[in-house]
Design a protein around this motif. Structure first.
Motif, PDB file in Angstrom:
ATOM      1  N   LYS A   1       4.311  38.990  47.930  1.00 15.87           N
ATOM      2  CA  LYS A   1       3.118  38.139  47.818  1.00 15.87           C
ATOM      3  C   LYS A   1       3.365  37.001  46.835  1.00 15.87           C
ATOM      4  O   LYS A   1       2.961  35.863  47.057  1.00 15.87           O
ATOM      5  CB  LYS A   1       1.911  38.977  47.371  1.00 15.87           C
ATOM      6  N   ARG A   2       4.039  37.337  45.741  1.00 13.83           N
ATOM      7  CA  ARG A   2       4.339  36.289  44.755  1.00 13.83           C
ATOM      8  C   ARG A   2       5.233  35.218  45.378  1.00 13.83           C
ATOM      9  O   ARG A   2       5.036  34.030  45.157  1.00 13.83           O
ATOM     10  CB  ARG A   2       5.042  36.898  43.533  1.00 13.83           C
ATOM     11  N   LYS A   3       6.198  35.646  46.146  1.00 14.24           N
ATOM     12  CA  LYS A   3       7.111  34.683  46.777  1.00 14.24           C
ATOM     13  C   LYS A   3       6.333  33.692  47.645  1.00 14.24           C
ATOM     14  O   LYS A   3       6.551  32.474  47.564  1.00 14.24           O
ATOM     15  CB  LYS A   3       8.148  35.439  47.620  1.00 14.24           C
ATOM     16  N   GLU A   4       5.424  34.210  48.480  1.00 17.29           N
ATOM     17  CA  GLU A   4       4.654  33.326  49.346  1.00 17.29           C
ATOM     18  C   GLU A   4       3.789  32.365  48.537  1.00 17.29           C
ATOM     19  O   GLU A   4       3.641  31.186  48.892  1.00 17.29           O
ATOM     20  CB  GLU A   4       3.779  34.166  50.294  1.00 17.29           C
ATOM     21  N   MET A   5       3.245  32.858  47.434  1.00 19.99           N
ATOM     22  CA  MET A   5       2.396  31.996  46.605  1.00 19.99           C
ATOM     23  C   MET A   5       3.203  30.872  45.961  1.00 19.99           C
ATOM     24  O   MET A   5       2.760  29.722  45.894  1.00 19.99           O
ATOM     25  CB  MET A   5       1.685  32.839  45.541  1.00 19.99           C
ATOM     26  N   TYR A   6       4.409  31.193  45.518  1.00 15.68           N
ATOM     27  CA  TYR A   6       5.228  30.149  44.903  1.00 15.68           C
ATOM     28  C   TYR A   6       5.752  29.155  45.943  1.00 15.68           C
ATOM     29  O   TYR A   6       5.944  27.980  45.631  1.00 15.68           O
ATOM     30  CB  TYR A   6       6.376  30.774  44.110  1.00 15.68           C
ATOM     31  N   ILE A   7       5.991  29.615  47.166  1.00 21.15           N
ATOM     32  CA  ILE A   7       6.383  28.669  48.222  1.00 21.15           C
ATOM     33  C   ILE A   7       5.242  27.683  48.464  1.00 21.15           C
ATOM     34  O   ILE A   7       5.455  26.471  48.571  1.00 21.15           O
ATOM     35  CB  ILE A   7       6.747  29.431  49.518  1.00 21.15           C
ATOM     36  N   ASP A   8       4.012  28.201  48.532  1.00 23.49           N
ATOM     37  CA  ASP A   8       2.854  27.310  48.724  1.00 23.49           C
ATOM     38  C   ASP A   8       2.754  26.296  47.584  1.00 23.49           C
ATOM     39  O   ASP A   8       2.539  25.099  47.810  1.00 23.49           O
ATOM     40  CB  ASP A   8       1.555  28.135  48.788  1.00 23.49           C
ATOM     41  N   ALA A   9       2.907  26.805  46.357  1.00 25.92           N
ATOM     42  CA  ALA A   9       2.790  25.909  45.192  1.00 25.92           C
ATOM     43  C   ALA A   9       3.902  24.863  45.198  1.00 25.92           C
ATOM     44  O   ALA A   9       3.658  23.667  44.962  1.00 25.92           O
ATOM     45  CB  ALA A   9       2.847  26.724  43.903  1.00 25.92           C
ATOM     46  N   ALA A  10       5.132  25.298  45.490  1.00 27.33           N
ATOM     47  CA  ALA A  10       6.268  24.369  45.474  1.00 27.33           C
ATOM     48  C   ALA A  10       6.102  23.279  46.532  1.00 27.33           C
ATOM     49  O   ALA A  10       6.376  22.105  46.277  1.00 27.33           O
ATOM     50  CB  ALA A  10       7.570  25.138  45.690  1.00 27.33           C
ATOM     51  N   GLU A  11       5.636  23.673  47.720  1.00 27.35           N
ATOM     52  CA  GLU A  11       5.504  22.678  48.786  1.00 27.35           C
ATOM     53  C   GLU A  11       4.368  21.708  48.488  1.00 27.35           C
ATOM     54  O   GLU A  11       4.469  20.510  48.785  1.00 27.35           O
ATOM     55  CB  GLU A  11       5.331  23.385  50.127  1.00 27.35           C
ATOM     56  N   THR A  12       3.290  22.200  47.904  1.00 24.52           N
ATOM     57  CA  THR A  12       2.196  21.296  47.530  1.00 24.52           C
ATOM     58  C   THR A  12       2.682  20.255  46.530  1.00 24.52           C
ATOM     59  O   THR A  12       2.481  19.046  46.702  1.00 24.52           O
ATOM     60  CB  THR A  12       1.032  22.083  46.914  1.00 24.52           C
ATOM     61  N   TRP A  13       3.368  20.732  45.476  1.00 25.28           N
ATOM     62  CA  TRP A  13       3.782  19.805  44.416  1.00 25.28           C
ATOM     63  C   TRP A  13       4.904  18.883  44.855  1.00 25.28           C
ATOM     64  O   TRP A  13       4.931  17.705  44.473  1.00 25.28           O
ATOM     65  CB  TRP A  13       4.174  20.580  43.153  1.00 25.28           C
ATOM     66  N   GLN A  14       5.826  19.391  45.651  1.00 28.49           N
ATOM     67  CA  GLN A  14       6.904  18.512  46.107  1.00 28.49           C
ATOM     68  C   GLN A  14       6.358  17.380  46.958  1.00 28.49           C
ATOM     69  O   GLN A  14       6.849  16.251  46.900  1.00 28.49           O
ATOM     70  CB  GLN A  14       7.948  19.311  46.889  1.00 28.49           C
ATOM     71  N   GLY A  15       5.304  17.644  47.736  1.00 27.70           N
ATOM     72  CA  GLY A  15       4.699  16.623  48.582  1.00 27.70           C
ATOM     73  C   GLY A  15       3.948  15.569  47.800  1.00 27.70           C
ATOM     74  O   GLY A  15       3.594  14.516  48.349  1.00 27.70           O
ATOM     75  N   LEU A  16       3.716  15.843  46.514  1.00 27.35           N
ATOM     76  CA  LEU A  16       3.023  14.867  45.666  1.00 27.35           C
ATOM     77  C   LEU A  16       4.003  14.024  44.841  1.00 27.35           C
ATOM     78  O   LEU A  16       3.593  13.083  44.157  1.00 27.35           O
ATOM     79  CB  LEU A  16       2.045  15.596  44.722  1.00 27.35           C
ATOM     80  N   TYR A  17       5.263  14.373  44.843  1.00 26.09           N
ATOM     81  CA  TYR A  17       6.336  13.608  44.198  1.00 26.09           C
ATOM     82  C   TYR A  17       6.015  13.197  42.757  1.00 26.09           C
ATOM     83  O   TYR A  17       6.118  12.010  42.403  1.00 26.09           O
ATOM     84  CB  TYR A  17       6.664  12.361  45.031  1.00 26.09           C
ATOM     85  N   PRO A  18       5.629  14.125  41.891  1.00 27.55           N
ATOM     86  CA  PRO A  18       5.327  13.731  40.508  1.00 27.55           C
ATOM     87  C   PRO A  18       6.581  13.473  39.669  1.00 27.55           C
ATOM     88  O   PRO A  18       6.492  12.886  38.599  1.00 27.55           O
ATOM     89  CB  PRO A  18       4.562  14.941  39.969  1.00 27.55           C
ATOM     90  N   HIS A  19       7.748  13.916  40.141  1.00 24.48           N
ATOM     91  CA  HIS A  19       8.999  13.801  39.385  1.00 24.48           C
ATOM     92  C   HIS A  19      10.113  13.259  40.275  1.00 24.48           C
ATOM     93  O   HIS A  19       9.982  13.247  41.504  1.00 24.48           O
ATOM     94  CB  HIS A  19       9.493  15.176  38.885  1.00 24.48           C
ATOM     95  N   ILE A  20      11.212  12.889  39.656  1.00 22.30           N
ATOM     96  CA  ILE A  20      12.506  12.796  40.339  1.00 22.30           C
ATOM     97  C   ILE A  20      13.325  13.969  39.808  1.00 22.30           C
ATOM     98  O   ILE A  20      13.848  13.927  38.690  1.00 22.30           O
ATOM     99  CB  ILE A  20      13.238  11.469  40.048  1.00 22.30           C
ATOM    100  N   PRO A  21      13.387  15.071  40.548  1.00 24.94           N
ATOM    101  CA  PRO A  21      14.136  16.239  40.070  1.00 24.94           C
ATOM    102  C   PRO A  21      15.633  15.965  40.164  1.00 24.94           C
ATOM    103  O   PRO A  21      16.106  15.496  41.187  1.00 24.94           O
ATOM    104  CB  PRO A  21      13.719  17.353  41.035  1.00 24.94           C
ATOM    105  N   VAL A  22      16.380  16.279  39.112  1.00 28.64           N
ATOM    106  CA  VAL A  22      17.797  15.905  39.139  1.00 28.64           C
ATOM    107  C   VAL A  22      18.728  17.109  39.008  1.00 28.64           C
ATOM    108  O   VAL A  22      19.516  17.392  39.908  1.00 28.64           O
ATOM    109  CB  VAL A  22      18.115  14.869  38.042  1.00 28.64           C
ATOM    110  N   PHE A  23      18.660  17.837  37.902  1.00 31.41           N
ATOM    111  CA  PHE A  23      19.717  18.843  37.722  1.00 31.41           C
ATOM    112  C   PHE A  23      19.266  20.025  36.873  1.00 31.41           C
ATOM    113  O   PHE A  23      18.288  19.953  36.124  1.00 31.41           O
ATOM    114  CB  PHE A  23      20.952  18.214  37.071  1.00 31.41           C
ATOM    115  N   SER A  24      20.012  21.097  37.025  1.00 30.38           N
ATOM    116  CA  SER A  24      19.990  22.228  36.100  1.00 30.38           C
ATOM    117  C   SER A  24      21.367  22.284  35.453  1.00 30.38           C
ATOM    118  O   SER A  24      22.375  22.014  36.109  1.00 30.38           O
ATOM    119  CB  SER A  24      19.700  23.539  36.831  1.00 30.38           C
TER     120      SER A  24
END
Length: 572
Positions: free
Chosen positions: A514-537
């Motif tokens: 359940k947690r996995k599905e919730m984080y997928i939803d959160a990640a897709e919502t935020w990625q679609g809003l493009y608040p950052h330029i994600p670069v590296f770890s």
């Protein structure tokens, strides 16, 4: 949001790693899970994990010697309840103990001060039995009263511990017996055991801590760990001595010295010439380190996230199309090469690749959908549609710290903006100025670095929840903490409030699927809003002398010089 909580959140920023402690994620409230995670470590000529010292090895110990490690920065306090630096949290595992520790492969929680795994009474009540006979460095016995005191002290807001919000899922801890404590949680918490394995949950002796007071205890710490505090010379070194009565085993090493050497190039020269036993290896010296006959080296992945963030409370970045255009302006691989090079990895979904892999998130789909190839024509089209086809009407302010790993990202964006007719200045700021800018929102684009651990909660709870919904809300004059707070304030919506609720609920569930599905939803919502330029770890390359035996640092190993799996010594 209280100022105290802001301080807590800052402990994750720009985590620096003193790999003597072996872990780059020390001090993080986000973290692993029982399903097992992977650390991308590559040891040269060694096998994974440490082992018990053999009789033959013991014959070679001859007192064990002094291990000399290095760190880039000094410690401001050695009190784990007040410390905010990631490397210090790793180092303090040699002075203090925790109820549990992570195995070197990160797959198991090993009872440490605890005698067994937590015994569940109901969803929010857990009993933890303690080992008997554990002694603090002052000779007093560690009891349940010390454990309860340590947790409740941090939870008391009057003590202003920066660790408090890491433990705020705990309501109270009771000494329910001489060697038994009972945890009363505010809500079920997915990261309960991981938190108990971190230095945020270190056990201190109640009598010493109370009699010394916070400041003195931070300069003369007393714990129960494998080494006892001896001396701290500011900006020079910290020295520890073997704890002859350590409950696990007698450490082989007679002493441990941590030298403060700010520049990694100097650290490496000291290692190569025998001045120290361990050092960080900068990317330009990786080949030289591999060629050194007397040195071993390993790469350890940091569970962090670094990139550029947009201030959505300011134009033009209030426009989604402008933020999306920025993704087409840059070449992500070029940015990675210009920053960390081979000591970095692309990150997706605002998380390190290791987190994506271990949770089996659809990061490859995200890569295709949200991380486009460089395409200036597409960027110009989006800017035109957003009403900025003729420029943005001002010179953008891009802020960066001096470090090339951040500044090069800012310069690349500056150069690409110029190619589409947008002027920008890159302003170098101090850490203090940078933190103030994040609080106040006085910038257009800024750099960002965050160490969140190996659980998605460590990234989404801290970076993407709506801080206004926290108890106490935001303090006056503070607009956010450089997370998505700016978007919540400038473009609030039912969709954003729903994702805030999702992030808050996900940490209260123990069902991984359940947690996995919730984080997928959160990640897709935020990625679609493009608040950052994600670069590296990041990855850290750490090297050590081959004369150090039974020593195997990993991303998870909290005290690799002496723990359940290893007992290092210097070969004569």
């Amino acid at each position: 949001m209280t100022d105290e909580r802001l301080k807590l959140d800052r402990r994750h920023f720009l985590a620096t790693s003193g790999l003597l402690g072996g872990t780059a994620l020390a001090g993080c409230s986000g973290g692993g899970n029982d399903q097992g995670t992977t650390a991308d470590t590559t040891a040269a000529g060694t096998s994974g994990g440490g082992s018990e010292t053999t009789d033959q090895q013991q014959q070679n110990v001859q007192g064990g010697g002094t291990f000399v490690g290095t760190t880039a920065e000094d410690a401001t306090t050695l009190d784990p309840r007040m410390n905010e630096l990631a490397w210090v949290n790793g180092f303090l595992h040699y002075i203090f103990d925790t109820l549990y520790v992570l195995s070197p492969d990160g797959k198991q929680f090993q009872p440490h001060l605890a005698a067994d795994q937590p015994q569940k009474q109901d969803e929010t009540t857990f009993v933890v039995p303690l080992k008997q006979g554990v002694k603090f460095h002052d000779g007093s016995e560690l009891t349940a009263e010390d454990v309860a005191y340590s947790f409740n002290w941090v939870l008391n807001p009057d003590n202003k511990s920066p660790n408090r919000s890491n433990l705020d899922f705990i309501d109270s801890v009771e000494a329910s017996g001489d060697y038994e404590v009972t945890f009363n949680l505010n809500y079920p918490f997915a990261l309960f055991k991981l938190t108990l394995a971190g230095m945020n949950a270190a056990v201190v002796p109640k009598k010493q801590a109370e009699s010394q007071g916070t400041k003195k205890f931070g300069s003369k710490p007393v714990g129960s760990g494998p080494f006892t505090f001896q001396k701290h010379v500011s900006s020079s070194h910290i020295t520890l001595a073997r704890n002859e009565d350590y409950f696990l085993k007698k450490p082989n090493l007679a002493s441990l010295k941590m030298r403060v050497i700010p520049k990694p190039q100097v650290q490496f020269v000291e290692l190569a010439t025998g001045g120290v036993h361990q050092a960080t290896v900068p990317k330009n010296l990786l080949k030289k380190a591999q060629a050194e006959q007397g040195i071993k080296m390993t790469r350890i992945s940091h569970f962090d996230y670094n990139g550029l963030i947009f201030n959505t409370m300011r134009e033009p970045f209030g426009s989604l199309k402008v933020r999306k255009a920025m993704q087409y302006l840059v070449d992500y691989d070029e940015m990675l090469k210009a920053t960390k090079g081979t000591l970095g990895k692309r990150s997706y979904g605002f998380m390190p690749k290791e987190v994506n892999k271990s949770w089996e998130f659809p990061w490859k789909e995200w890569k295709q959908k949200y991380y486009p190839d460089k395409n200036h024509d597409k960027a110009k089209q989006l800017l035109q549609e957003a009403g900025y086809g003729d420029g943005v009407g001002k010179t953008l302010k891009i802020s960066s710290l001096a470090s090339s790993k951040f500044k090069n990202m800012a310069i690349i964006l500056q150069n690409e903006l110029k190619k589409v007719g947008i002027e920008a200045n890159v302003r170098e700021v101090t850490i203090g100025q940078w933190l103030d800018e994040l609080d106040s929102g006085e910038f257009d684009v800024n750099i960002y670095g965050w160490s969140g651990g190996q659980d998605p909660d460590g990234f989404f709870y801290y970076l993407f929840r709506d801080l206004r919904n926290d108890e106490g809300g935001l303090s006056e004059g503070i607009v956010g903490n450089a997370s998505a707070s700016y978007l919540y304030k400038s473009q609030d919506s039912d969709e954003l409030q729903q994702v805030d609720e999702t992030i808050r609920q996900a940490r209260r569930l123990t069902d991984e699927s359940k947690r996995k599905e919730m984080y997928i939803d959160a990640a897709e919502t935020w990625q679609g809003l493009y608040p950052h330029i994600p670069v590296f770890s990041e990855q850290a390359a750490t090297a050590w002398s081959k004369n150090v035996k039974d020593y195997e640092p990993t991303a998870f190993n909290a005290q690799p010089l002496c723990n359940e799996w290893s007992n290092a010594y210097i070969k004569k």
